[in-house]
Enzyme design. Structure first.
Site, PDB file in Angstrom:
ATOM      1  N   ASN A 170       9.508   4.034   2.119  1.00 19.22           N
ATOM      2  CA  ASN A 170       8.177   4.405   1.513  1.00 19.22           C
ATOM      3  C   ASN A 170       7.931   5.961   2.333  1.00 19.22           C
ATOM      4  OD1 ASN A 170       5.719   4.237   0.983  1.00 19.22           O
ATOM      5  ND2 ASN A 170       5.427   1.883   0.979  1.00 19.22           N
ATOM      6  N   GLY A 224       5.184  -3.105   7.686  1.00 19.71           N
ATOM      7  CA  GLY A 224       4.570  -2.672   9.697  1.00 19.71           C
ATOM      8  C   GLY A 224       6.369  -2.981  10.359  1.00 19.71           C
ATOM      9  N   ARG A 235      -5.196   8.253  -2.963  1.00 19.90           N
ATOM     10  CA  ARG A 235      -5.572   8.878  -0.999  1.00 19.90           C
ATOM     11  C   ARG A 235      -3.970   9.491  -0.537  1.00 19.90           C
ATOM     12  NH1 ARG A 235      -6.210   3.291   2.172  1.00 19.90           N
ATOM     13  NH2 ARG A 235      -7.473   2.866   1.171  1.00 19.90           N
ATOM     14  N   GLU A 265       8.555  -9.385  -2.371  1.00 19.64           N
ATOM     15  CA  GLU A 265       8.857  -8.920  -1.192  1.00 19.64           C
ATOM     16  C   GLU A 265       7.439 -10.084  -0.390  1.00 19.64           C
ATOM     17  OE1 GLU A 265       8.222  -4.593  -1.368  1.00 19.64           O
ATOM     18  OE2 GLU A 265       7.522  -4.825   1.168  1.00 19.64           O
ATOM     19  N   GLY A 324       8.262   2.078   5.731  1.00 23.39           N
ATOM     20  CA  GLY A 324       7.059   3.584   5.917  1.00 23.39           C
ATOM     21  C   GLY A 324       7.003   4.510   6.823  1.00 23.39           C
TER      22      GLY A 324
HETATM   23  N1  PXP Z   1       5.966  -2.931   1.713  1.00 26.51           N
HETATM   24  C1  PXP Z   1       4.663  -3.227   0.528  1.00 26.51           C
HETATM   25  C2  PXP Z   1       4.869  -3.843  -0.440  1.00 26.51           C
HETATM   26  C3  PXP Z   1       3.408  -2.398   0.942  1.00 26.51           C
HETATM   27  O1  PXP Z   1       1.770  -2.486   0.489  1.00 26.51           O
HETATM   28  C4  PXP Z   1       3.667  -0.919   1.823  1.00 26.51           C
HETATM   29  C5  PXP Z   1       2.651  -0.216   2.439  1.00 26.51           C
HETATM   30  O2  PXP Z   1       2.490   0.939   1.547  1.00 26.51           O
HETATM   31  C6  PXP Z   1       5.175  -1.368   2.666  1.00 26.51           C
HETATM   32  C7  PXP Z   1       5.953  -2.147   2.079  1.00 26.51           C
HETATM   33  C8  PXP Z   1       5.652  -0.257   3.898  1.00 26.51           C
HETATM   34  O3  PXP Z   1       5.316  -0.689   5.155  1.00 26.51           O
HETATM   35  P1  PXP Z   1       5.265   0.427   6.254  1.00 26.51           P
HETATM   36  O4  PXP Z   1       4.502   1.571   5.779  1.00 26.51           O
HETATM   37  O5  PXP Z   1       3.951  -0.619   7.561  1.00 26.51           O
HETATM   38  O6  PXP Z   1       6.380   0.353   7.028  1.00 26.51           O
END
Ligand code: PXP
Length: 245
Positions: free
Chosen positions: A11, A196, A53, A155, A217
């Site tokens: 991400n 997370g 954003r 997911e 991400g």
């Molecule tokens: N999956 C989903 C559905 C999300 O909304 C997010 C955050 O945008 C992520 C994965 C990735 O999360 P992180 O940035 O905490 O790794």
């Protein structure tokens, strides 16, 4: 028995967060997506938020043209986003809840509470040839509702596991994630996980046999800033030194 592989979806939202902090043109999430693919990402994920954003409409359009792996668009169940998704046609669309002002996605989509609306969104995405996924909490009732709504994938929200304050709490969340993954797979869904996850906590989730994809991400972008810092500074020091030579 060896486990089937687990895809990494990277991400790149927070590359855009860094760009938007200065309303600049860099760093570009499009460049980051290409580099992530070079590094082995098997999917690129972006969340086009209603408030724009971080990721912008321009980013999504260019990513659609440049990404070589599947493109996964996280989106709210809103008419505006459904219109954009059916025009841009990401490979996968993941329906997520969105609350104005939230720092990040706070929970899974409550499919039980909004089943008819979610079903309609899923059907519009599927008709446009987009693989429909729903981000849900590790809750059997949400899995059943996702199946009824026509989702092909869920997911599972790993946020509560990632932010657990004690080992006991973490293990309890992990057990919930694993049971949800088992139930979802049994119901015929493809199973992903995310939110997370980082370099410290990913292994127990990644070793869950039914989980075929992880979307990560913030931790990857944060690490990229640090592992790239030394080289970035050295390049600037060299440039300044050259100006004085
Ligand atoms: N999956 C989903 C559905 C999300 O909304 C997010 C955050 O945008 C992520 C994965 C990735 O999360 P992180 O940035 O905490 O790794």
């Amino acid at each position: 028995m060896p486990l089937t592989p687990c895809r990494l979806g990277v991400n790149v939202d927070h590359v855009a967060t860094l760009r938007q902090a200065r309303r600049a043109v860099y760093p570009d999430p499009v460049t980051a997506a290409s580099l992530a693919e070079l590094g082995g990402a098997e999917q690129i994920t972006v969340h086009l938020r209603l408030d724009r954003r971080h990721i912008s409409d321009r980013d999504l359009q260019i990513l659609r043209q440049t990404v070589q792996t599947p493109l996964n668009l996280e989106m709210a169940v809103e008419e505006e986003m459904l219109r954009i998704a059916t025009e841009v046609r990401p490979d996968t669309a993941t329906l997520v809840p969105e609350r104005p002002g939230e720092v990040t996605t706070e929970g899974g989509l409550d499919v039980v509470a909004a089943e008819a609306r979610v079903r309609e969104a899923v059907s519009r995405l599927a008709e446009a040839g987009i693989f429909p996924s729903i981000f849900i909490d590790a809750d059997p009732a949400q899995i059943e509702a996702a199946v009824r709504a026509g989702a092909r994938q869920v997911e599972i929200h790993t946020g509560p596991y990632s932010s657990a304050r004690s080992e006991e709490e973490r293990q309890a969340h992990l057990a919930r994630i694993r049971e949800a993954a088992r139930l979802a797979r049994q119901a015929g869904l493809r199973v992903a996980g995310g939110h997370g996850l980082n370099y410290v906590n990913v292994i127990p989730v990644a070793s869950t046999p039914e989980i075929e994809e992880l979307n990560i991400g913030h931790a990857i972008v944060a690490r990229a800033v640090l592992v790239g810092m030394e080289r970035a500074v050295r390049e600037m020091v060299d440039l300044i030194a050259r100006a004085r030579a």
